[in-house]
Design a protein around this motif. Structure first.
Motif, PDB file in Angstrom:
ATOM      1  N   HIS A   1     -31.891 -23.991  10.984  1.00  0.00           N
ATOM      2  CA  HIS A   1     -30.896 -22.872  10.984  1.00  0.00           C
ATOM      3  C   HIS A   1     -30.017 -23.005   9.462  1.00  0.00           C
ATOM      4  O   HIS A   1     -30.537 -24.088   8.507  1.00  0.00           O
ATOM      5  CB  HIS A   1     -29.492 -23.072  11.616  1.00  0.00           C
ATOM      6  N   ILE A   2     -29.719 -22.016   9.016  1.00  0.00           N
ATOM      7  CA  ILE A   2     -29.020 -22.094   7.644  1.00  0.00           C
ATOM      8  C   ILE A   2     -27.460 -21.265   8.156  1.00  0.00           C
ATOM      9  O   ILE A   2     -27.461 -20.757   9.011  1.00  0.00           O
ATOM     10  CB  ILE A   2     -29.683 -21.087   6.540  1.00  0.00           C
ATOM     11  N   SER A   3     -26.606 -21.318   7.003  1.00  0.00           N
ATOM     12  CA  SER A   3     -25.378 -20.818   7.536  1.00  0.00           C
ATOM     13  C   SER A   3     -25.672 -19.116   7.096  1.00  0.00           C
ATOM     14  O   SER A   3     -26.528 -18.622   6.533  1.00  0.00           O
ATOM     15  CB  SER A   3     -24.271 -21.375   6.129  1.00  0.00           C
ATOM     16  N   PRO A   4     -24.457 -18.474   7.735  1.00  0.00           N
ATOM     17  CA  PRO A   4     -24.617 -16.926   7.411  1.00  0.00           C
ATOM     18  C   PRO A   4     -24.297 -16.754   6.061  1.00  0.00           C
ATOM     19  O   PRO A   4     -24.927 -15.781   5.639  1.00  0.00           O
ATOM     20  CB  PRO A   4     -23.214 -16.508   8.328  1.00  0.00           C
ATOM     21  N   ALA A   5     -23.756 -17.394   5.364  1.00  0.00           N
ATOM     22  CA  ALA A   5     -23.405 -17.199   3.937  1.00  0.00           C
ATOM     23  C   ALA A   5     -24.863 -17.172   3.157  1.00  0.00           C
ATOM     24  O   ALA A   5     -25.054 -16.635   1.961  1.00  0.00           O
ATOM     25  CB  ALA A   5     -22.359 -18.103   3.231  1.00  0.00           C
ATOM     26  N   ALA A   6     -25.538 -18.351   3.529  1.00  0.00           N
ATOM     27  CA  ALA A   6     -26.930 -18.647   2.717  1.00  0.00           C
ATOM     28  C   ALA A   6     -27.962 -17.353   3.322  1.00  0.00           C
ATOM     29  O   ALA A   6     -28.776 -17.010   2.558  1.00  0.00           O
ATOM     30  CB  ALA A   6     -27.629 -19.794   3.418  1.00  0.00           C
ATOM     31  N   ALA A   7     -27.593 -16.840   4.481  1.00  0.00           N
ATOM     32  CA  ALA A   7     -28.589 -15.712   4.872  1.00  0.00           C
ATOM     33  C   ALA A   7     -28.297 -14.468   4.131  1.00  0.00           C
ATOM     34  O   ALA A   7     -28.995 -13.877   3.458  1.00  0.00           O
ATOM     35  CB  ALA A   7     -28.521 -15.496   6.302  1.00  0.00           C
ATOM     36  N   GLU A   8     -26.649 -14.134   4.078  1.00  0.00           N
ATOM     37  CA  GLU A   8     -26.380 -13.143   3.244  1.00  0.00           C
ATOM     38  C   GLU A   8     -26.484 -12.969   1.731  1.00  0.00           C
ATOM     39  O   GLU A   8     -26.819 -12.265   1.247  1.00  0.00           O
ATOM     40  CB  GLU A   8     -24.906 -12.964   3.417  1.00  0.00           C
ATOM     41  N   TYR A   9     -26.621 -14.150   1.316  1.00  0.00           N
ATOM     42  CA  TYR A   9     -27.098 -14.432  -0.068  1.00  0.00           C
ATOM     43  C   TYR A   9     -28.403 -13.944  -0.433  1.00  0.00           C
ATOM     44  O   TYR A   9     -28.799 -13.506  -1.620  1.00  0.00           O
ATOM     45  CB  TYR A   9     -26.679 -16.005  -0.711  1.00  0.00           C
ATOM     46  N   GLN A  10     -29.263 -13.857   0.620  1.00  0.00           N
ATOM     47  CA  GLN A  10     -30.683 -13.451   0.413  1.00  0.00           C
ATOM     48  C   GLN A  10     -31.028 -11.938   0.767  1.00  0.00           C
ATOM     49  O   GLN A  10     -31.880 -11.449   0.487  1.00  0.00           O
ATOM     50  CB  GLN A  10     -31.525 -14.363   1.154  1.00  0.00           C
ATOM     51  N   VAL A  11     -29.814 -11.248   1.349  1.00  0.00           N
ATOM     52  CA  VAL A  11     -29.862  -9.853   1.676  1.00  0.00           C
ATOM     53  C   VAL A  11     -30.609  -8.977   0.514  1.00  0.00           C
ATOM     54  O   VAL A  11     -31.583  -8.188   0.929  1.00  0.00           O
ATOM     55  CB  VAL A  11     -28.675  -9.440   2.237  1.00  0.00           C
ATOM     56  N   LEU A  12     -30.163  -9.168  -0.748  1.00  0.00           N
ATOM     57  CA  LEU A  12     -30.642  -8.195  -1.637  1.00  0.00           C
ATOM     58  C   LEU A  12     -31.929  -8.308  -1.946  1.00  0.00           C
ATOM     59  O   LEU A  12     -32.766  -7.486  -2.043  1.00  0.00           O
ATOM     60  CB  LEU A  12     -29.642  -8.292  -2.570  1.00  0.00           C
ATOM     61  N   ARG A  13     -32.522  -9.657  -2.211  1.00  0.00           N
ATOM     62  CA  ARG A  13     -33.871 -10.000  -2.328  1.00  0.00           C
ATOM     63  C   ARG A  13     -34.749  -9.544  -1.305  1.00  0.00           C
ATOM     64  O   ARG A  13     -35.958  -8.598  -1.479  1.00  0.00           O
ATOM     65  CB  ARG A  13     -34.221 -11.335  -2.665  1.00  0.00           C
ATOM     66  N   VAL A  14     -34.472  -9.744  -0.115  1.00  0.00           N
ATOM     67  CA  VAL A  14     -35.281  -9.409   1.084  1.00  0.00           C
ATOM     68  C   VAL A  14     -35.352  -7.761   1.120  1.00  0.00           C
ATOM     69  O   VAL A  14     -36.440  -7.115   1.546  1.00  0.00           O
ATOM     70  CB  VAL A  14     -34.676  -9.768   2.480  1.00  0.00           C
ATOM     71  N   ALA A  15     -34.245  -7.159   0.930  1.00  0.00           N
ATOM     72  CA  ALA A  15     -34.126  -5.528   0.752  1.00  0.00           C
ATOM     73  C   ALA A  15     -35.064  -5.031  -0.001  1.00  0.00           C
ATOM     74  O   ALA A  15     -35.952  -4.155   0.020  1.00  0.00           O
ATOM     75  CB  ALA A  15     -32.762  -5.292   0.607  1.00  0.00           C
ATOM     76  N   ASN A  16     -34.962  -5.637  -1.299  1.00  0.00           N
ATOM     77  CA  ASN A  16     -35.863  -5.206  -2.586  1.00  0.00           C
ATOM     78  C   ASN A  16     -37.416  -5.479  -2.241  1.00  0.00           C
ATOM     79  O   ASN A  16     -37.991  -4.456  -2.557  1.00  0.00           O
ATOM     80  CB  ASN A  16     -35.451  -5.816  -3.845  1.00  0.00           C
ATOM     81  N   GLN A  17     -37.711  -6.599  -1.555  1.00  0.00           N
ATOM     82  CA  GLN A  17     -38.963  -6.927  -1.249  1.00  0.00           C
ATOM     83  C   GLN A  17     -39.682  -6.234  -0.151  1.00  0.00           C
ATOM     84  O   GLN A  17     -40.831  -5.833  -0.126  1.00  0.00           O
ATOM     85  CB  GLN A  17     -39.146  -8.448  -1.209  1.00  0.00           C
TER      86      GLN A  17
ATOM     87  N   GLY B   1     -17.327 -22.142  21.560  1.00  0.00           N
ATOM     88  CA  GLY B   1     -16.280 -21.699  20.336  1.00  0.00           C
ATOM     89  C   GLY B   1     -15.471 -22.946  19.927  1.00  0.00           C
ATOM     90  O   GLY B   1     -14.601 -22.417  19.077  1.00  0.00           O
ATOM     91  N   ILE B   2     -15.916 -24.156  20.075  1.00  0.00           N
ATOM     92  CA  ILE B   2     -15.125 -25.228  19.509  1.00  0.00           C
ATOM     93  C   ILE B   2     -16.369 -26.289  18.557  1.00  0.00           C
ATOM     94  O   ILE B   2     -15.827 -26.741  17.369  1.00  0.00           O
ATOM     95  CB  ILE B   2     -14.661 -25.905  20.612  1.00  0.00           C
ATOM     96  N   TRP B   3     -17.188 -26.515  19.255  1.00  0.00           N
ATOM     97  CA  TRP B   3     -18.164 -27.548  18.571  1.00  0.00           C
ATOM     98  C   TRP B   3     -19.246 -26.859  17.637  1.00  0.00           C
ATOM     99  O   TRP B   3     -19.854 -25.991  18.174  1.00  0.00           O
ATOM    100  CB  TRP B   3     -18.754 -28.302  19.608  1.00  0.00           C
ATOM    101  N   GLY B   4     -19.197 -27.419  16.462  1.00  0.00           N
ATOM    102  CA  GLY B   4     -20.324 -26.970  15.592  1.00  0.00           C
ATOM    103  C   GLY B   4     -19.747 -25.750  14.727  1.00  0.00           C
ATOM    104  O   GLY B   4     -18.532 -25.595  14.568  1.00  0.00           O
ATOM    105  N   HIS B   5     -20.729 -24.979  13.949  1.00  0.00           N
ATOM    106  CA  HIS B   5     -20.314 -23.961  13.002  1.00  0.00           C
ATOM    107  C   HIS B   5     -21.404 -22.757  13.429  1.00  0.00           C
ATOM    108  O   HIS B   5     -22.290 -23.049  14.024  1.00  0.00           O
ATOM    109  CB  HIS B   5     -20.549 -24.462  11.734  1.00  0.00           C
ATOM    110  N   GLU B   6     -20.900 -21.867  12.926  1.00  0.00           N
ATOM    111  CA  GLU B   6     -21.860 -20.438  12.915  1.00  0.00           C
ATOM    112  C   GLU B   6     -23.146 -20.931  12.213  1.00  0.00           C
ATOM    113  O   GLU B   6     -23.060 -21.468  11.131  1.00  0.00           O
ATOM    114  CB  GLU B   6     -21.021 -19.376  12.280  1.00  0.00           C
ATOM    115  N   ARG B   7     -24.302 -20.514  12.603  1.00  0.00           N
ATOM    116  CA  ARG B   7     -25.554 -20.791  12.117  1.00  0.00           C
ATOM    117  C   ARG B   7     -26.720 -19.835  12.308  1.00  0.00           C
ATOM    118  O   ARG B   7     -26.439 -19.088  13.210  1.00  0.00           O
ATOM    119  CB  ARG B   7     -26.047 -22.348  12.574  1.00  0.00           C
ATOM    120  N   VAL B   8     -27.442 -19.550  11.642  1.00  0.00           N
ATOM    121  CA  VAL B   8     -28.667 -18.465  11.720  1.00  0.00           C
ATOM    122  C   VAL B   8     -29.891 -19.342  11.916  1.00  0.00           C
ATOM    123  O   VAL B   8     -30.176 -19.897  10.932  1.00  0.00           O
ATOM    124  CB  VAL B   8     -28.513 -17.662  10.419  1.00  0.00           C
TER     125      VAL B   8
END
Length: 216
Positions: free
Chosen positions: A136-152, A174-181
């Motif tokens: 997994h990666i964080s949602p922020a790490a996935a969103e950071y890559q959106v522009l590149r993936v869209a362009n490619q 809703g308690i343990w852990g973090h959001e992850r992709v």
């Protein structure tokens, strides 16, 4: 030496092996197979009805900066053991270790070919997990890559963000852990979208009017 001095410990050992080595472990496996069949099977991911899984929900794969074939996909976290679950362990390099600085600098250099490697780079794109095979990666790490993936790929940023939302796992209860992709699940969605695009393009080419010499 009394015979019981030997037999009693041996009997106790035999009963312990039977109860804790067989009955206890066997009952846990049986309960797991009934209640959590996917987890006990290794959390496999199947696509297109294939019998063989393409990976596991719990083990990352090599989607990394610097690999040209992965430019159109979302990148994973670094791994010191190439995501080999049989050798679970990161390098555990400290922040003052020059080897860590060199590795992070190399990752940022590869990222800079397509992204802007400034302070906005999410840390989990250049840092290992404790096991070194985090899927997994964080949602922020996935969103950071959106522009590149869209362009490619030509997939819209809106659609890619929808994929990220779909692949995002919430904290347990809703308690343990973090959001992850889950990177593999996200990239399977990207691949399916690319297949749809290719199919649409082929159909458009087949339906296009044929140009003959008399029409020119």
């Amino acid at each position: 030496m009394n015979r019981n001095d030997i037999m009693v410990p041996l009997r106790l050992l035999g009963v312990s092996l039977l109860v804790f080595g067989l009955l206890y472990q066997g009952s846990l496996m049986a309960i797991g197979d009934v209640l959590f069949p996917n987890n006990t099977a290794g959390s496999p991911i199947h696509i297109d009805g294939q019998e063989e899984p393409v990976g596991s929900q719990m083990i990352g794969q090599q989607f990394r900066p610097g690999q040209s074939e992965d430019v159109q996909y979302f990148w994973s976290r670094p791994s010191a053991n190439d995501y080999n679950a049989m050798t679970s362990a990161s390098t555990n390099w400290g922040p003052t270790n020059p080897l860590l600085s060199e590795r992070v600098r190399s990752d940022l250099q590869n990222i800079s070919q397509y992204e802007t490697p400034d302070d906005s780079v999410p840390v989990n794109l250049v840092s290992e997990s404790g096991s070194s095979y985090d899927a997994h990666i964080s949602p922020a790490a996935a969103e950071y890559q959106v522009l590149r993936v869209a362009n490619q790929t030509g997939i819209s940023e809106e659609r890619l963000n929808e994929m990220i939302d779909e692949a995002t796992k919430e904290p347990w209860l809703g308690i343990w852990g973090h959001e992850r992709v889950n990177v593999l699940e996200l990239n399977i969605m990207v691949r399916d979208a690319l297949d749809e695009q290719n199919t649409t393009d082929q159909n458009n080419d087949m339906n296009a009017p044929e140009i003959v010499d008399g029409d020119r």
